[in-house]
Design an enzyme around this catalytic site. Structure first.
Site, PDB file in Angstrom:
ATOM      1  N   PRO A  98       0.835  -1.159   0.076  1.00 52.52           N
ATOM      2  CA  PRO A  98       0.065   0.103  -0.011  1.00 52.52           C
ATOM      3  C   PRO A  98       0.907   1.468   0.019  1.00 52.52           C
ATOM      4  CG  PRO A  98       0.129  -1.005   2.164  1.00 52.52           C
ATOM      5  CD  PRO A  98       0.692  -1.778   1.135  1.00 52.52           C
ATOM      6  N   MET A  99       0.714   2.206  -0.787  1.00 54.90           N
ATOM      7  CA  MET A  99       1.710   3.433  -1.037  1.00 54.90           C
ATOM      8  C   MET A  99       0.410   4.704  -1.266  1.00 54.90           C
ATOM      9  SD  MET A  99       4.720   2.061  -3.433  1.00 54.90           S
ATOM     10  CE  MET A  99       3.383   0.935  -4.298  1.00 54.90           C
TER      11      MET A  99
ATOM     12  N   GLY B   6       7.267  -2.306  -2.853  1.00 58.59           N
ATOM     13  CA  GLY B   6       6.675  -1.200  -2.968  1.00 58.59           C
ATOM     14  C   GLY B   6       7.071  -0.307  -4.179  1.00 58.59           C
ATOM     15  N   ARG B   7       7.913   0.632  -4.041  1.00 60.48           N
ATOM     16  CA  ARG B   7       8.369   1.417  -4.959  1.00 60.48           C
ATOM     17  C   ARG B   7       9.073   0.610  -6.133  1.00 60.48           C
ATOM     18  NH1 ARG B   7      12.494   4.682  -1.338  1.00 60.48           N
ATOM     19  NH2 ARG B   7      11.958   2.695  -0.378  1.00 60.48           N
TER      20      ARG B   7
ATOM     21  N   LYS C 276      -0.011  -4.900   9.133  1.00 58.27           N
ATOM     22  CA  LYS C 276       1.509  -4.380   8.759  1.00 58.27           C
ATOM     23  C   LYS C 276       2.096  -3.636   9.538  1.00 58.27           C
ATOM     24  CE  LYS C 276       3.750  -2.895   4.305  1.00 58.27           C
ATOM     25  NZ  LYS C 276       4.685  -1.709   4.949  1.00 58.27           N
TER      26      LYS C 276
ATOM     27  N   ASN D 216       9.010  -7.094   4.010  1.00 58.40           N
ATOM     28  CA  ASN D 216       8.675  -5.853   3.212  1.00 58.40           C
ATOM     29  C   ASN D 216      10.025  -5.187   3.358  1.00 58.40           C
ATOM     30  OD1 ASN D 216       7.312  -2.859   3.535  1.00 58.40           O
ATOM     31  ND2 ASN D 216       7.576  -3.593   1.573  1.00 58.40           N
ATOM     32  N   GLY D 217      10.339  -4.272   2.570  1.00 55.77           N
ATOM     33  CA  GLY D 217      11.430  -3.132   2.916  1.00 55.77           C
ATOM     34  C   GLY D 217      12.838  -3.389   2.311  1.00 55.77           C
ATOM     35  N   GLY D 218      13.053  -2.496   1.189  1.00 59.63           N
ATOM     36  CA  GLY D 218      14.504  -2.692   0.422  1.00 59.63           C
ATOM     37  C   GLY D 218      14.449  -3.808  -0.381  1.00 59.63           C
TER      38      GLY D 218
ATOM     39  N   CYS E 270       3.095   3.200   9.051  1.00 53.77           N
ATOM     40  CA  CYS E 270       3.313   4.516   8.670  1.00 53.77           C
ATOM     41  C   CYS E 270       3.929   5.469   9.562  1.00 53.77           C
ATOM     42  CB  CYS E 270       2.155   5.086   7.941  1.00 53.77           C
ATOM     43  SG  CYS E 270       2.169   6.637   7.117  1.00 53.77           S
TER      44      CYS E 270
END
Length: 345
Positions: free
Chosen positions: A17-18, A233-234, A139, A211-213, A100
């Site tokens: 989710p972004m 994500g990105r 999350k 998640n992450g990186g 967040c």
């Protein structure tokens, strides 16, 4: 169904989710690239659902399934009411945001700051489970500020599991609520994949995703050797083409039935043109759709021109879907990408 996939312990690839990015138009595009990826909404605050324009906040195309609704909030009554309202829209999962770090989220006493009160988060999950007909997930981060993740995270997970959380997605970084911006919180706190792996080894019967990186499908495959799920994500947003390899990565196959992703780019062009026409007919603008398409052709000859056309022409007054056709025509589809970032063997 997605809930059955969780029960069967199938590996899951998710697009994170972004905020301002994973709206319904983004998710429609992503679904054209992968049948199996789990797609998340932007975080939607429970108060907004209760008092706001529900169709605008919650509406989505049936083609987006499986799709999860991420909620923000810290009041169990309001979260339960938001879930009751959202039930009519048919989401496949309800996710609670405990990660967040933005000032706006902190002012509402939810998001990552909830990591400081695992007991309260457990009460929220319990209230959500009481009314949800679909899986309820969380999350989170590995900790916040001066917390010691190796001390905080095991207790946090135990409380979530005790409250009945069906899955937990762990962003493998702390969040610094004081001193770092949300953007800096995505990059500066060091990643601790080993800690997240240890949590999975300690909880073999609970779905834990990481998640992450994570930058590509090769790294995703390495994480999936340990974890139940991986979330990008990105990387997935800026290089949308990598999603073409997801179905093979998580145990399915490409549309051809092989382990080689094949994309009918011209069919995708036509699908997105028809979709954009429908969006504009309902009062939207062309760039509501095209802004999510600029990451489609990373590594292809003509990708830069593709991005230029979508970024400049789609925002002009009177722009129509011929802009999409013009952008696709700028790409050398036959040559393919110079470096194919697809399914990891």
């Amino acid at each position: 169904m997605y809930a059955d996939s969780l029960k069967r312990g199938e590996k899951i690839f998710a697009v994170a989710p972004m905020i301002d990015w994973t709206d319904r138009h983004c998710r429609f595009l992503h679904r054209q690239m992968s049948r199996r990826a789990l797609l998340y909404t932007e975080m939607v605050v429970a108060d907004a659902i209760i008092h706001g324009h529900r169709d605008r906040l919650l509406g989505f195309s049936p083609q987006e399934h499986p799709v999860a609704l991420q909620l923000g909030g810290s009041d169990p009554v309001k979260l339960a009411e938001a879930i009751r309202i959202a039930a009519d829209y048919g989401y496949d999962e309800i996710n609670l945001n405990v990660g967040c770090p933005s000032d706006r989220v902190q002012s509402g006493t939810f998001g990552a700051c909830l990591m400081r009160d695992a007991g309260q988060v457990a009460r929220l999950v319990d209230a959500m489970k009481a009314v949800a007909a679909v899986p309820v997930t969380v999350k989170c981060r590995i900790g916040v500020d001066d917390q010691l993740p190796e001390m905080v995270l095991p207790d946090f997970l135990a409380r979530m599991i005790g409250a009945g959380a069906d899955a937990i997605w762990i962003h493998a970084r702390k969040a610094w609520l004081q001193g770092l911006s949300p953007k800096e919180n995505r990059d500066i706190p060091p990643l601790d994949y080993d800690l997240v792996y240890r949590m999975k080894r300690d909880n073999p019967d609970v779905f834990l995703g990481i998640n992450g990186g994570i930058l590509d499908l090769e790294q995703s495959a390495e994480h999936l050797a340990v974890m139940d799920g991986v979330m990008l994500g990105r990387a997935a947003y800026h290089n949308t083409g990598l999603l073409t390899g997801v179905d093979f990565l998580v145990g399915g196959s490409s549309p051809s039935g092989t382990n080689t992703p094949e994309v009918n780019w011209l069919a995708l062009r036509d699908t997105m043109m028809a979709y954009a026409d429908a969006v504009m007919a309902s009062g939207g603008r062309l760039n509501h759709v095209t802004r999510h398409m600029v990451g489609l052709f990373q590594g292809y000859a003509g990708a830069r021109r593709f991005r230029q056309i979508l970024s400049s022409e789609a925002t002009k007054r009177g722009a129509d879907t011929t802009v999409i056709a013009e952008a696709f025509a700028a790409v050398d589809l036959q040559a393919g990408p110079k470096r194919q970032a697809v399914a990891a063997e």
